[in-house]
Design a protein around this motif. Structure first.
Motif, PDB file in Angstrom:
ATOM      1  N   CYS A 111       0.976  -1.317   0.062  1.00  0.00           N
ATOM      2  CA  CYS A 111      -0.046  -0.150   0.374  1.00  0.00           C
ATOM      3  C   CYS A 111       1.033   1.472   0.114  1.00  0.00           C
ATOM      4  CB  CYS A 111      -0.839  -0.132   1.415  1.00  0.00           C
ATOM      5  SG  CYS A 111      -1.721   1.412   1.240  1.00  0.00           S
ATOM      6  N   ILE A 112       0.557   2.296  -0.545  1.00  0.00           N
ATOM      7  CA  ILE A 112       1.710   3.324  -0.868  1.00  0.00           C
ATOM      8  C   ILE A 112       1.708   4.094   0.206  1.00  0.00           C
ATOM      9  CG2 ILE A 112      -0.285   4.502  -1.230  1.00  0.00           C
ATOM     10  CD1 ILE A 112       2.336   5.085  -3.256  1.00  0.00           C
ATOM     11  N   VAL A 119       1.628  10.983   4.029  1.00  0.00           N
ATOM     12  CA  VAL A 119       0.354  11.293   4.118  1.00  0.00           C
ATOM     13  C   VAL A 119      -0.056  10.774   5.599  1.00  0.00           C
ATOM     14  CG1 VAL A 119      -0.622  11.141   1.521  1.00  0.00           C
ATOM     15  CG2 VAL A 119       0.709   8.940   2.445  1.00  0.00           C
ATOM     16  N   GLU A 122      -5.284   5.948   6.277  1.00  0.00           N
ATOM     17  CA  GLU A 122      -6.902   6.493   6.379  1.00  0.00           C
ATOM     18  C   GLU A 122      -7.943   4.567   5.713  1.00  0.00           C
ATOM     19  OE1 GLU A 122      -7.792   9.782   3.713  1.00  0.00           O
ATOM     20  OE2 GLU A 122      -9.753   9.100   3.436  1.00  0.00           O
ATOM     21  N   LYS A 134     -11.411  -0.205   6.180  1.00  0.00           N
ATOM     22  CA  LYS A 134     -11.222  -0.702   4.936  1.00  0.00           C
ATOM     23  C   LYS A 134     -10.396   0.278   4.534  1.00  0.00           C
ATOM     24  CE  LYS A 134     -13.302  -1.495   0.232  1.00  0.00           C
ATOM     25  NZ  LYS A 134     -14.042  -1.613  -0.698  1.00  0.00           N
ATOM     26  N   ALA A 136      -8.290   3.587   2.662  1.00  0.00           N
ATOM     27  CA  ALA A 136      -9.293   4.953   1.707  1.00  0.00           C
ATOM     28  C   ALA A 136      -8.096   4.183   0.737  1.00  0.00           C
ATOM     29  CB  ALA A 136      -8.999   6.236   1.815  1.00  0.00           C
ATOM     30  N   TYR A 137      -7.065   3.944   0.580  1.00  0.00           N
ATOM     31  CA  TYR A 137      -5.888   3.506  -0.753  1.00  0.00           C
ATOM     32  C   TYR A 137      -6.157   2.566  -1.399  1.00  0.00           C
ATOM     33  CZ  TYR A 137      -3.891   8.818   1.053  1.00  0.00           C
ATOM     34  OH  TYR A 137      -4.160  10.090   0.606  1.00  0.00           O
ATOM     35  N   CYS A 138      -5.718   1.656  -1.010  1.00  0.00           N
ATOM     36  CA  CYS A 138      -5.051   0.605  -1.046  1.00  0.00           C
ATOM     37  C   CYS A 138      -6.249  -0.526  -1.214  1.00  0.00           C
ATOM     38  CB  CYS A 138      -3.959  -0.372  -0.561  1.00  0.00           C
ATOM     39  SG  CYS A 138      -4.233  -1.642   0.700  1.00  0.00           S
ATOM     40  N   LYS A 139      -7.356   0.308  -0.378  1.00  0.00           N
ATOM     41  CA  LYS A 139      -8.781  -0.906  -0.446  1.00  0.00           C
ATOM     42  C   LYS A 139      -9.190  -2.066   0.480  1.00  0.00           C
ATOM     43  CE  LYS A 139     -10.751   2.419  -3.582  1.00  0.00           C
ATOM     44  NZ  LYS A 139     -10.677   4.196  -2.769  1.00  0.00           N
ATOM     45  N   ARG A 140      -8.259  -3.023   0.516  1.00  0.00           N
ATOM     46  CA  ARG A 140      -7.971  -3.876   1.361  1.00  0.00           C
ATOM     47  C   ARG A 140      -8.621  -3.650   2.654  1.00  0.00           C
ATOM     48  NH1 ARG A 140      -5.522  -4.426  -3.168  1.00  0.00           N
ATOM     49  NH2 ARG A 140      -3.616  -5.242  -3.153  1.00  0.00           N
ATOM     50  N   GLU A 141      -9.224  -4.732   2.850  1.00  0.00           N
ATOM     51  CA  GLU A 141      -9.624  -4.575   4.800  1.00  0.00           C
ATOM     52  C   GLU A 141      -8.901  -5.478   5.497  1.00  0.00           C
ATOM     53  OE1 GLU A 141     -14.876  -4.755   3.126  1.00  0.00           O
ATOM     54  OE2 GLU A 141     -13.750  -6.433   4.007  1.00  0.00           O
TER      55      GLU A 141
ATOM     56  N   LEU B 109       2.818   1.279  -6.706  1.00  0.00           N
ATOM     57  CA  LEU B 109       1.912   0.751  -5.084  1.00  0.00           C
ATOM     58  C   LEU B 109       1.154   0.760  -5.046  1.00  0.00           C
ATOM     59  CD1 LEU B 109       5.117   2.041  -2.952  1.00  0.00           C
ATOM     60  CD2 LEU B 109       4.277  -0.558  -2.796  1.00  0.00           C
ATOM     61  N   GLU B 110       0.217   0.233  -4.693  1.00  0.00           N
ATOM     62  CA  GLU B 110      -1.548  -0.007  -4.183  1.00  0.00           C
ATOM     63  C   GLU B 110      -2.259   1.850  -4.296  1.00  0.00           C
ATOM     64  OE1 GLU B 110      -0.494  -3.933  -5.131  1.00  0.00           O
ATOM     65  OE2 GLU B 110      -1.539  -3.888  -2.990  1.00  0.00           O
ATOM     66  N   GLY B 111      -2.791   2.213  -4.759  1.00  0.00           N
ATOM     67  CA  GLY B 111      -3.320   3.172  -4.024  1.00  0.00           C
ATOM     68  C   GLY B 111      -2.280   4.959  -4.196  1.00  0.00           C
ATOM     69  N   ALA B 112      -1.223   4.657  -5.286  1.00  0.00           N
ATOM     70  CA  ALA B 112      -0.667   5.270  -5.517  1.00  0.00           C
ATOM     71  C   ALA B 112      -0.860   6.717  -6.994  1.00  0.00           C
ATOM     72  CB  ALA B 112       0.706   4.564  -6.440  1.00  0.00           C
ATOM     73  N   LEU B 114      -4.198   7.528  -6.113  1.00  0.00           N
ATOM     74  CA  LEU B 114      -5.063   8.401  -5.260  1.00  0.00           C
ATOM     75  C   LEU B 114      -3.996   9.542  -4.856  1.00  0.00           C
ATOM     76  CD1 LEU B 114      -7.887   9.077  -3.887  1.00  0.00           C
ATOM     77  CD2 LEU B 114      -7.472   6.957  -2.624  1.00  0.00           C
ATOM     78  N   LEU B 115      -2.995   8.971  -4.012  1.00  0.00           N
ATOM     79  CA  LEU B 115      -2.643   9.662  -3.369  1.00  0.00           C
ATOM     80  C   LEU B 115      -1.765  11.339  -4.641  1.00  0.00           C
ATOM     81  CD1 LEU B 115       0.522   9.075  -1.267  1.00  0.00           C
ATOM     82  CD2 LEU B 115       1.160  10.414  -3.136  1.00  0.00           C
ATOM     83  N   ARG B 118      -4.384  13.302  -4.871  1.00  0.00           N
ATOM     84  CA  ARG B 118      -4.865  13.897  -3.584  1.00  0.00           C
ATOM     85  C   ARG B 118      -3.789  15.447  -3.477  1.00  0.00           C
ATOM     86  NH1 ARG B 118      -7.221  10.721   0.718  1.00  0.00           N
ATOM     87  NH2 ARG B 118      -8.958  10.015   0.510  1.00  0.00           N
ATOM     88  N   PHE B 119      -2.829  15.324  -4.201  1.00  0.00           N
ATOM     89  CA  PHE B 119      -1.841  15.893  -4.592  1.00  0.00           C
ATOM     90  C   PHE B 119      -1.315  17.068  -5.522  1.00  0.00           C
ATOM     91  CE2 PHE B 119      -0.219  13.788  -1.052  1.00  0.00           C
ATOM     92  CZ  PHE B 119       0.515  14.650   0.269  1.00  0.00           C
ATOM     93  N   TYR B 196     -11.053  -9.184  -0.956  1.00  0.00           N
ATOM     94  CA  TYR B 196     -11.590  -7.670  -0.969  1.00  0.00           C
ATOM     95  C   TYR B 196     -11.994  -7.512  -2.520  1.00  0.00           C
ATOM     96  CZ  TYR B 196      -7.572  -5.841  -3.833  1.00  0.00           C
ATOM     97  OH  TYR B 196      -6.565  -5.344  -4.895  1.00  0.00           O
TER      98      TYR B 196
END
Lengths: 151, 305
Positions: A111-112, A119, A122, A134, A136-141, B109-112, B114-115, B118-119, B196
């Protein structure tokens, strides 16, 4: 019948009650307890509400919002009493936040939020029983023990 | 309306958005040669930040922007960027947003993405975040089904391969929850769909998890094949054990219905025999070509005036 209290009263401080039996040490683990704080812990104390529960009493210590949020992750039904001069001056239940910011590390190493970016972590609350959140970034629970291990 | 919005997940799009993108993509297909002259993206700059290898996605985004008369700046190789010096993604984005009008990012990386969004005050398009999502590939996939089969509803779609790490599969399944389709999932046992993703789709799709392609190949309208995502394995021995665990041969493909199609987000390794390429059903190269009109549509809808 022995009427002696197993845990004595405190003069000033905080009582964390209705912790699920066996989880008191996990609650203590997330609180920064310093030398000025004497602590009493009751583990597997009988309870009318929960059958068995844990209780923690901390002298000269009042909890921050972030600590209360962390406690809610371990003990969603915990009640908090603020004690001043042996009297309860405030009593409330912890509240599971819908959005959990900056107190929980994501269990997904990919996850980032685990890569040194500026950051806060979240999470969104998915369910309170069983406790599931869950990212908010990688959606894993994550649930129960994963949550506790990442506080 | 997609104007100035980031596209991070297929969940950012509603059905109306998807139909609008398809209509715009149809228009781009019909006017492909005129668009460069009309320059709808004149003086606009698209930045591509690819922290992972890519051929089709990066080149099709760049080609799409060029065809719209815009400009492209590119960080093609993260090893030669400040990322290799330890710069955070947040800092990179804070800089690049002042260089470009729209940013396309792929990151391991997962969520990159989205991050990044946000910036950035400029819209960001997710071109793949680890094993998370790849929403623009999904638009290409859905558009391919629509163009080649006439409709997406009432189709039986069999997805075979790496369902665990394949981000195109995750995004596609999330998007397919909007349609009336039957889904068959086939994978090696240790590459099953992650919980998930399954939790998100299980109540919204008619899903059949099967062990053997033979159980669904004859009735499928779409066979969507994916490669095993070698780069996501921490233990490469596990990857080598799985090589060759499924393969679509010409014999297999011939069992499919007359008007069915075979898709693959590409690159292909060995999961589809080269013999299949010449069959009418093989649509994976056509699918890749639809990446241009879809990305032209997206760029113009997000960053156009």
């Amino acid at each position: 019948m022995d009427k002696t209290l197993k845990i004595s009263k405190i003069k000033d401080g905080t009582v964390i009650d209705h912790i699920p039996a066996g989880k008191a040490l996990k609650v203590l683990n997330i609180l920064n307890i310093c030398e000025n704080n004497s602590i009493s812990i009751g583990i597997r104390v009988s309870s009318s509400k929960m059958k068995e529960k844990d209780v923690i009493k901390i002298e000269n210590r009042f909890l921050e919002k972030i600590e209360l949020d962390k406690i809610s992750m371990i003990a969603p039904r915990a009640s908090i009493s603020i004690i001043k001069n042996y009297d309860i001056i405030e009593k409330f239940s912890v509240d599971l936040p819908q959005k959990i910011m900056g107190i929980l590390k994501c269990n997904n190493q990919n996850c980032i939020t685990n890569s040194g970016e500026p950051v806060d972590s979240e999470f969104n609350l998915v369910s309170s029983s069983p406790l599931t959140v869950k990212c908010a970034y990688c959606k894993r629970e994550m649930s129960d023990n994963e949550i506790i291990n990442n506080l | 309306m997609l104007k100035n919005k980031s596209l991070i997940s297929v969940s950012d799009l509603d059905e109306g958005d998807i139909e609008n993108i398809f209509e715009k993509a149809d228009y781009m297909c019909q006017n492909m040669n005129n668009m460069r002259q009309n320059e709808p993206m004149k003086l606009k700059i698209l930045a591509t930040l690819f922290y992972e290898p890519s051929t089709r996605t990066r080149l099709s985004f760049e080609s799409a922007m060029e065809r719209l008369g815009g400009y492209v700046i590119s960080m093609a190789d993260s090893k030669t960027s400040s990322f290799s010096k330890g710069e955070t993604l947040a800092d990179t984005i804070r800089i690049v947003e002042s260089y470009a009008d729209i940013i396309v990012i792929r990151h391991p990386l997962e969520g990159a993405a989205l991050l990044a969004s946000r910036f950035s005050s400029k819209p960001v398009i997710n071109a793949g975040d680890g094993s998370g999502e790849h929403p623009t590939q999904t638009l290409v996939d859905l558009y391919t089904i629509k163009k080649e089969l006439g409709d997406i509803d009432n189709k039986e779609i069999t997805i075979i391969g790496d369902l665990k790490y394949g981000r195109t599969v995750h995004s596609l399944l999330l998007a397919l929850t909007r349609y009336n389709v039957k889904i068959n999932l086939v994978s090696p046992s240790n590459l099953k769909l992650p919980d998930y993703v399954y939790k998100e789709i299980k109540n919204k799709l008619d899903i059949n998890i099967i062990n053997d392609l033979e159980q669904s190949i004859e009735q499928s309208d779409v066979l969507y094949v994916t490669r095993i995502q070698k780069e996501r394995f921490t233990d490469k021995n596990e990857y080598y054990k799985l090589i060759g665990s499924y393969k679509i041969t010409k014999d297999e493909a011939e069992k499919m219905k007359e008007n069915s199609i075979i898709m693959h987000p590409l690159p292909r390794i060995d999961e589809i025999d080269a013999d299949v390429d010449f069959m009418k059903k093989a649509k994976y190269f056509k699918q890749a070509s639809y990446g241009i009109p879809i990305r032209m549509a997206l760029i113009s809808m997000i960053a156009g005036d």
